[in-house]
Design an enzyme around this catalytic site. Structure first.
Site, PDB file in Angstrom:
ATOM      1  N   SER A 109       6.286  -2.554  -4.097  1.00 37.55           N
ATOM      2  CA  SER A 109       5.095  -1.859  -3.653  1.00 37.55           C
ATOM      3  C   SER A 109       5.493  -0.443  -2.799  1.00 37.55           C
ATOM      4  O   SER A 109       5.747   0.435  -3.183  1.00 37.55           O
ATOM      5  CB  SER A 109       4.555  -3.099  -1.848  1.00 37.55           C
ATOM      6  OG  SER A 109       3.459  -2.297  -1.656  1.00 37.55           O
ATOM      7  N   THR A 110       5.190   0.018  -1.218  1.00 39.15           N
ATOM      8  CA  THR A 110       5.422   1.110  -1.075  1.00 39.15           C
ATOM      9  C   THR A 110       6.523   1.308  -1.096  1.00 39.15           C
ATOM     10  O   THR A 110       7.575   1.018  -1.050  1.00 39.15           O
ATOM     11  CB  THR A 110       4.963   0.920   1.103  1.00 39.15           C
ATOM     12  OG1 THR A 110       3.946  -0.011   1.217  1.00 39.15           O
ATOM     13  CG2 THR A 110       4.921   2.230   1.452  1.00 39.15           C
ATOM     14  N   HIS A 136       2.169  -2.657  -6.236  1.00 40.48           N
ATOM     15  CA  HIS A 136       1.319  -2.746  -6.078  1.00 40.48           C
ATOM     16  C   HIS A 136      -0.117  -1.916  -5.437  1.00 40.48           C
ATOM     17  O   HIS A 136       0.377  -0.866  -5.147  1.00 40.48           O
ATOM     18  CB  HIS A 136       0.913  -3.506  -4.137  1.00 40.48           C
ATOM     19  CG  HIS A 136       1.289  -4.609  -3.922  1.00 40.48           C
ATOM     20  ND1 HIS A 136       2.179  -5.120  -2.491  1.00 40.48           N
ATOM     21  CD2 HIS A 136       1.456  -5.481  -4.668  1.00 40.48           C
ATOM     22  CE1 HIS A 136       2.479  -6.226  -3.478  1.00 40.48           C
ATOM     23  NE2 HIS A 136       2.439  -6.687  -4.379  1.00 40.48           N
ATOM     24  N   MET A 235       5.703  -2.732   2.058  1.00 41.62           N
ATOM     25  CA  MET A 235       5.453  -3.931   3.163  1.00 41.62           C
ATOM     26  C   MET A 235       4.710  -5.232   3.013  1.00 41.62           C
ATOM     27  O   MET A 235       4.189  -5.932   1.929  1.00 41.62           O
ATOM     28  CB  MET A 235       4.180  -2.941   3.483  1.00 41.62           C
ATOM     29  CG  MET A 235       4.245  -1.871   4.275  1.00 41.62           C
ATOM     30  SD  MET A 235       2.541  -1.227   5.118  1.00 41.62           S
ATOM     31  CE  MET A 235       2.138   0.075   3.929  1.00 41.62           C
ATOM     32  N   ASP A 238       4.099 -10.620  -0.133  1.00 43.15           N
ATOM     33  CA  ASP A 238       4.350 -10.512  -1.449  1.00 43.15           C
ATOM     34  C   ASP A 238       5.731 -11.364  -2.005  1.00 43.15           C
ATOM     35  O   ASP A 238       6.313 -10.186  -2.110  1.00 43.15           O
ATOM     36  CB  ASP A 238       3.878  -9.955  -1.520  1.00 43.15           C
ATOM     37  CG  ASP A 238       2.536 -10.209  -3.194  1.00 43.15           C
ATOM     38  OD1 ASP A 238       2.891 -11.202  -3.579  1.00 43.15           O
ATOM     39  OD2 ASP A 238       2.146  -9.494  -4.048  1.00 43.15           O
TER      40      ASP A 238
END
Length: 301
Positions: A109-110, A136, A235, A238
């Site tokens: 993600s991030t 994401h 973050m 998940d």
């Protein structure tokens, strides 16, 4: 319209991006929430980086006084050891026996675009298996991500398409806004034994669509114990439940090290749950993934 420019910014070091809001009240609320989340993330990261630069002596003796010696004349002390920062990760038992790997599933993600740029292009083009990737991102952004990685990689990198047959030496990027699942032996579409990609618009999982949990769980069902799950910077949590499904099925899991993550959220979730077999620095991620696929044992803890 700014997806490609955004991708260049992310690969140049930007931490994240926020889609320009409309006058829709709900969109404005989402925009405000995202701003607050990013601001909090930056504050946490700055605080963490600051704490890493404080000498161990100052941590143990906040007043600056060290019993039996002068602070000024005391020998220079090293930075806080990694063991003190993340004991659960560093001291976690490493399981060295990985099964034969037929598929790799990645959740990120991030900080993902930059991390993937330092990882995917280093994988050899003859890896011999498919790779499934959940980053994401909203729709319109995952296609430029795949295109950018494809230009730099020996493997073929593409945005996944509904019902396409899976082939080796290909990285399939889940389209933004859609879940990606892997299915085998779909009657009327693929011959027995072949796998295909199925995209769906089911509700978000962990507030994410695509979701790493959804992908990991489906890969575990399709490939059994012959799965390597890779959980990288991002973050939230998940990927934790899906990685657990991979492990329950006999598969293997590795996670990115805290000091090489932009946000140590997703890897922390699998580490704290005792799911990760190995913790790997981003600089070594490609080498270790190729090693596991080739059947190489991990290093002793």
């Amino acid at each position: 319209s700014g997806a490609k420019t955004t991708m260049k910014a992310l690969q140049a070091g930007a931490l994240d991006f926020i889609i320009r809001p409309t006058e829709d009240p709900k969109r404005l609320q989402d925009f405000t929430r995202q701003c607050k989340v990013l601001a909090g993330m930056l504050r946490s990261r700055m605080s963490f980086q600051k704490s890493r630069n404080i000498p161990l002596a100052a941590r143990k003796y906040p007043t600056g006084k060290i019993t039996g010696s002068s602070t000024r004349n005391a020998p220079r002390r090293p930075l806080i050891p990694r063991e003190e920062l993340s004991p659960k990760v560093v001291k976690q038992r490493v399981h060295l026996e990985a099964p034969r790997i037929d598929a790799v599933a990645i959740g990120i993600s991030t900080g993902g675009p930059n991390a993937l740029l330092a990882f995917i292009p280093l994988l050899k083009g003859n890896l011999g298996i498919p790779i499934f990737l959940v980053q994401h991102m909203p729709k319109h952004f995952t296609a430029p991500l795949a295109e950018s990685l494809n230009k730099r990689s020996s493997l073929s990198v593409k945005e996944a398409e509904h019902n396409e047959i899976i082939v080796p030496n290909t990285v399939y990027v889940a389209p933004g806004g859609r879940h990606m699942v892997i299915e085998r032996d779909y009657e009327g579409i693929s011959p027995v034994g072949e796998s295909r990609i199925v995209l769906n618009d089911k509700p978000a999982v962990n507030s994410c669509r695509p979701s790493a949990d959804v992908l990991f769980s489906s890969v575990a069902r399709a490939y059994g114990r012959h799965v390597l799950a890779v959980v990288m910077t991002g973050m939230g949590g998940d990927g934790m439940q899906g990685a657990m499904d991979v492990r329950k099925g006999g598969g293997y899991c590795i996670s990115q090290s805290e000091d090489s993550c932009v946000v140590y959220g997703m890897p922390r979730a699998v580490n704290d749950a005792g799911i990760s077999n190995e913790v790997v620095h981003l600089d070594q991620m490609a080498r270790r993934v190729m090693g596991i696929v080739r059947g190489e044992r991990g290093e002793s803890p």
